[in-house]
Design an enzyme around this catalytic site. Sequence first.
Site, PDB file in Angstrom:
ATOM      1  N   ASN A 172     -36.122 -49.407 -38.317  1.00 41.73           N
ATOM      2  CA  ASN A 172     -37.119 -48.763 -39.172  1.00 41.73           C
ATOM      3  C   ASN A 172     -38.287 -48.225 -38.344  1.00 41.73           C
ATOM      4  O   ASN A 172     -38.757 -47.103 -38.547  1.00 41.73           O
ATOM      5  CB  ASN A 172     -37.664 -49.755 -40.200  1.00 41.73           C
ATOM      6  CG  ASN A 172     -36.702 -50.032 -41.341  1.00 41.73           C
ATOM      7  OD1 ASN A 172     -35.688 -49.352 -41.491  1.00 41.73           O
ATOM      8  ND2 ASN A 172     -37.018 -51.026 -42.150  1.00 41.73           N
ATOM      9  N   ARG A 187     -25.258 -37.614 -46.778  1.00 41.67           N
ATOM     10  CA  ARG A 187     -24.867 -38.533 -45.703  1.00 41.67           C
ATOM     11  C   ARG A 187     -23.507 -39.118 -46.062  1.00 41.67           C
ATOM     12  O   ARG A 187     -23.361 -39.731 -47.114  1.00 41.67           O
ATOM     13  CB  ARG A 187     -25.873 -39.675 -45.539  1.00 41.67           C
ATOM     14  CG  ARG A 187     -27.283 -39.235 -45.153  1.00 41.67           C
ATOM     15  CD  ARG A 187     -28.153 -40.448 -44.834  1.00 41.67           C
ATOM     16  NE  ARG A 187     -29.555 -40.136 -44.820  1.00 41.67           N
ATOM     17  CZ  ARG A 187     -30.212 -39.615 -43.789  1.00 41.67           C
ATOM     18  NH1 ARG A 187     -29.570 -39.355 -42.676  1.00 41.67           N
ATOM     19  NH2 ARG A 187     -31.504 -39.365 -43.868  1.00 41.67           N
ATOM     20  N   ARG A 214     -31.820 -35.967 -41.817  1.00 39.26           N
ATOM     21  CA  ARG A 214     -32.384 -36.440 -40.559  1.00 39.26           C
ATOM     22  C   ARG A 214     -31.525 -37.513 -39.905  1.00 39.26           C
ATOM     23  O   ARG A 214     -31.150 -38.497 -40.525  1.00 39.26           O
ATOM     24  CB  ARG A 214     -33.803 -36.968 -40.773  1.00 39.26           C
ATOM     25  CG  ARG A 214     -34.499 -37.349 -39.474  1.00 39.26           C
ATOM     26  CD  ARG A 214     -35.942 -37.717 -39.715  1.00 39.26           C
ATOM     27  NE  ARG A 214     -36.765 -36.549 -39.994  1.00 39.26           N
ATOM     28  CZ  ARG A 214     -37.632 -36.480 -41.008  1.00 39.26           C
ATOM     29  NH1 ARG A 214     -37.752 -37.483 -41.837  1.00 39.26           N
ATOM     30  NH2 ARG A 214     -38.350 -35.387 -41.181  1.00 39.26           N
ATOM     31  N   HIS A 237     -30.655 -32.608 -51.671  1.00 41.81           N
ATOM     32  CA  HIS A 237     -30.615 -34.065 -51.709  1.00 41.81           C
ATOM     33  C   HIS A 237     -29.978 -34.583 -53.001  1.00 41.81           C
ATOM     34  O   HIS A 237     -29.783 -35.780 -53.168  1.00 41.81           O
ATOM     35  CB  HIS A 237     -32.048 -34.603 -51.561  1.00 41.81           C
ATOM     36  CG  HIS A 237     -32.142 -36.060 -51.289  1.00 41.81           C
ATOM     37  ND1 HIS A 237     -32.634 -36.968 -52.211  1.00 41.81           N
ATOM     38  CD2 HIS A 237     -31.805 -36.791 -50.193  1.00 41.81           C
ATOM     39  CE1 HIS A 237     -32.602 -38.179 -51.702  1.00 41.81           C
ATOM     40  NE2 HIS A 237     -32.109 -38.103 -50.476  1.00 41.81           N
ATOM     41  N   TYR A 253     -26.275 -50.907 -50.124  1.00 40.35           N
ATOM     42  CA  TYR A 253     -27.373 -50.407 -50.951  1.00 40.35           C
ATOM     43  C   TYR A 253     -27.052 -50.650 -52.422  1.00 40.35           C
ATOM     44  O   TYR A 253     -25.901 -50.598 -52.830  1.00 40.35           O
ATOM     45  CB  TYR A 253     -27.562 -48.894 -50.777  1.00 40.35           C
ATOM     46  CG  TYR A 253     -27.967 -48.405 -49.413  1.00 40.35           C
ATOM     47  CD1 TYR A 253     -28.107 -49.260 -48.322  1.00 40.35           C
ATOM     48  CD2 TYR A 253     -28.194 -47.054 -49.200  1.00 40.35           C
ATOM     49  CE1 TYR A 253     -28.473 -48.782 -47.082  1.00 40.35           C
ATOM     50  CE2 TYR A 253     -28.566 -46.560 -47.952  1.00 40.35           C
ATOM     51  CZ  TYR A 253     -28.699 -47.432 -46.896  1.00 40.35           C
ATOM     52  OH  TYR A 253     -29.062 -46.963 -45.658  1.00 40.35           O
ATOM     53  N   ARG A 258     -39.565 -50.001 -53.789  1.00 37.92           N
ATOM     54  CA  ARG A 258     -39.183 -50.811 -52.630  1.00 37.92           C
ATOM     55  C   ARG A 258     -40.080 -50.573 -51.427  1.00 37.92           C
ATOM     56  O   ARG A 258     -40.501 -51.508 -50.748  1.00 37.92           O
ATOM     57  CB  ARG A 258     -37.732 -50.517 -52.245  1.00 37.92           C
ATOM     58  CG  ARG A 258     -37.316 -51.140 -50.909  1.00 37.92           C
ATOM     59  CD  ARG A 258     -35.883 -50.850 -50.577  1.00 37.92           C
ATOM     60  NE  ARG A 258     -35.572 -49.433 -50.588  1.00 37.92           N
ATOM     61  CZ  ARG A 258     -35.739 -48.614 -49.548  1.00 37.92           C
ATOM     62  NH1 ARG A 258     -36.269 -49.083 -48.423  1.00 37.92           N
ATOM     63  NH2 ARG A 258     -35.408 -47.347 -49.618  1.00 37.92           N
ATOM     64  N   HIS A 276     -31.978 -49.029 -53.666  1.00 36.39           N
ATOM     65  CA  HIS A 276     -31.960 -47.588 -53.460  1.00 36.39           C
ATOM     66  C   HIS A 276     -31.912 -46.787 -54.756  1.00 36.39           C
ATOM     67  O   HIS A 276     -32.045 -45.564 -54.746  1.00 36.39           O
ATOM     68  CB  HIS A 276     -30.755 -47.229 -52.578  1.00 36.39           C
ATOM     69  CG  HIS A 276     -30.783 -45.866 -51.984  1.00 36.39           C
ATOM     70  ND1 HIS A 276     -29.988 -44.833 -52.425  1.00 36.39           N
ATOM     71  CD2 HIS A 276     -31.520 -45.353 -50.964  1.00 36.39           C
ATOM     72  CE1 HIS A 276     -30.217 -43.753 -51.709  1.00 36.39           C
ATOM     73  NE2 HIS A 276     -31.142 -44.032 -50.807  1.00 36.39           N
TER      74      HIS A 276
END
Length: 692
Positions: free
Chosen positions: A46, A381, A411, A441, A474, A570, A598
Site C-alpha cells: 500500500n 483488471r 494503474r 471503470h 475481496y 473502508r 470492495h
Amino acid sequence: MTKEISRYVNRDLSWIAFNRRVLEEAQDPATPLLERAKFLAIVSSNLDEFMSVRVAGIQDQIKAGYIKKDFSGYTPAGLWKRLLRRANQMVAEQYRTYREVARGLAKEGISFRRIGDLSDTQQSAMEIYFREIVFPVLTPMAVDQSRPFPLVHTHELYLSVLLQADEEQTGAGAEEEEPYFALVQVPSILPRFIQVPGRPNSKKTEFVLLEDLIEKYINTLFNGYTPVAVDAFRITRNADLTLDEEGAEDLLEEIEKELRRRRWGMPVRMEIDRRMHPFALQMLREELEIDDNIVRIDGPLDLGFLMKFGGAIAGRNDLRDARIDPVYPPELDGAQSVFDVLRQEDLLVYHPYESFEAVNDFVLQAAEDEHVLAIKMTMYRMSGDSLIVQALERAAESGKQVTVVVELKARFDEERNIAWARKLEKAGCHVVYGLVGLKTHAKILLVVRREAGALKRYVHVGTGNYNDSTAKLYTDVGLFTSHPVIGVDASALFNEVTGYSAPHDWKAFAVAPTDMKDTLFRLIDREAAHAREGRQARIIAKMNSLSHQDMIDKLYEASQAGVKIELIVRGVCCLRPGVPGLSDNIRVISIVDRFLEHSRIVYLANDGDEEVYLASADWMTRNLTRRIELMCPVFDVRLRKVLINMLRLNLSDNVKARELLPSGDYQRVTNDLTPLRSQFEAKDISKWRTLL
C-alpha cells in the site's frame, strides 16, 4: 483550527490513517501469526503505491511552486511534511511489529536465520544453492569513469557494495583515496526467501533471505577486491502516467512509451539499511538526486515478500484463518442453462462467500451457446490466467460478435491489459480502448441472445473487477438480470463507449461522468425532503473511499435536514462525522479484516419505498468526473432485502469495525452486545440471504 479544516479531513492524511488500520490487524494478537505477516506485507505494498502516486504528485506540485491550499486547508509543502512524518512513524511501528511476529513464529519453530547461525551442513547446502541457482543470475555493476551509474529500477531491491582493491591490483603500499563502488540487484525472478534443509531430529522450519545469501558470498563477484561494506537499498519512483491522449495517434503505443518512461521517473523515496555506510549513502544521494524521504529501515527492506510466505509453510493451519470455501449459487447449481434461470428471476452473487465460477460459467455458456449473437464487456483488471478471456476468444473464433472495452490506463496493470488487448484482437474480438480523457471503470457484461424469434439481453453488473483471483480476496457483489430496462441501458452504454452516440436517456442506470453525481444528489435531496416532512428518511452507503467535496457538503445538508446517514467507508474518508450542527446524524465506520471490503452499495429509505443500487464508483472526484462509472438499481424486492441484510451485518460489526470520530481519529467499535465479526458471520450464507 480553521473552519475549512474543521469541516473536512485531508485525503492523504486519511489514507495514512487507513494504512494504520491495516497495520493494526498485523498487531492484533487475536490474528493468527501467518495472517499477521500477510498484513505487514499489505502495509508495504500500500505504501509503495501511495508514495509513487500521491506523494509523487505532491512533490511535483512543490517543485512547480504551487502554494494554493486544498479544500481541507493544506498547502502541498505543509502536507508533504506531515505525510512524511506520519509515514515514517508508521514504518517504524511496522518493523517493531515485524520483530514481534518473527519472535512469535520462532516460538512455533518457523524462523529466518543468518547464514552464520546455520550448521555446517546447512551452510554447505546454501553455498551450493548460491553457486548453482543465484550466482549465474547476478550482475555486478561497477561505477567509475568508464561505467556510468546504472538505471535503478523502482521497487527492486539492490545491494550497494564498497570495495578495496587487493595489493595485487594497487601495488604494495599504495593508498586509496576512496573505496570502489558497485551495485548488485537482488534478482526478483528468484524467491526472496529460501528454505534451509532441516537439522537432524529437528521439526523447525528455517529460511534464509536471498539478500543475506548474496551478501555472504558477495566476494565471488569481485575477484581481486575485498568488500568492506554491503548495504541494501530500494527506491520508489514517480509512477504517474502523463498521457497526451488527444494527440496520440495510437493510444496503446502511447501508453507503451509512457511505461518505458516510467522507469526513469524521479525517485520520491529511498529505503536504506539503517547501518548503511556514509560513503555509499552519499553516492546514492548524488546519483539518484534524492535528499528528502530517505528512510532508515531496521530489518529486511520491503516486507511485501511476506505475502507469499504463508504459502511456503506446509500444514500449520493453526497459524492461519479458518478456510472459507466459496459456495456455488444454489439457484444455478444443477441448472442446465444460466439463461433458463435468469429468464425466471434475477440473481445476486456475494463474493468471496459465493463462487466467481458463476460469472465464468455465464461467459463460458454464452461463448458455446449457438443462440448467442453478441457478448460485450468491460475489462479493467483481469487475473493472469483468465477463463473469461479464453471464453471470449472462443466466442469470437466461432463467429459471435465480441466487443471488449479494455482500460489500458488501469494503474500498474497497464502492461497486462495491453497483452490482453492484443490477444483478444488476434482472436477476432473488437477491442476498444474507451473514451479520450476518461478511464472506463464500469463493471458490466452484456449477452445478446436470439430467443423465439426475438432478441433478449442478459446482463451482469458488478461492484468489482472480472478477476477470479481477487474475487477470492475481496468482498464484491454481482447482479445477474434479464430485466428489459437494464438490458436496453446496457446496450446504450456500450454504444456510447464504442461509437458515436448522443447521450442516452437512462431509464435504470446512472452513468459517470455525465449524470451519476447529479443522480446521487437528487436521491440525497429527496431523502432530505422526506426528513423535513417527518417521513422515513435514511441513507446507508458502502464504498472504498469518500473524498468528493461537493458530495460531502450534500451529505452535511441531508444530516442537517434530519436524515440518518450511515457510511461504511473502508479507506479514505474526508467527511468529518458527528460535528454538532454539521454532521450530527452521520456515522462512519471502516471494516478492515481478512478480506478487502470492495463493494459499492447505496440504500435509501425513500419513505418506505426502499431503493438499493450497486455501483462501480467510489464517491471521489476522479470517479464521478473523470471515469466512466455505472450505478444500477436492484429492481427485485427480494434481492433488495438481501443487500440490506448485508449492510446491516456490516453496521453491526463490533470486532473489526472502527468508527471515525469528529477529531478525524478512528477507534474500535465497542459495545455490550455479543461480539459480531461481519466477515465471519457472512460465511453463513443464511445470515444475509434470510429475508426480513
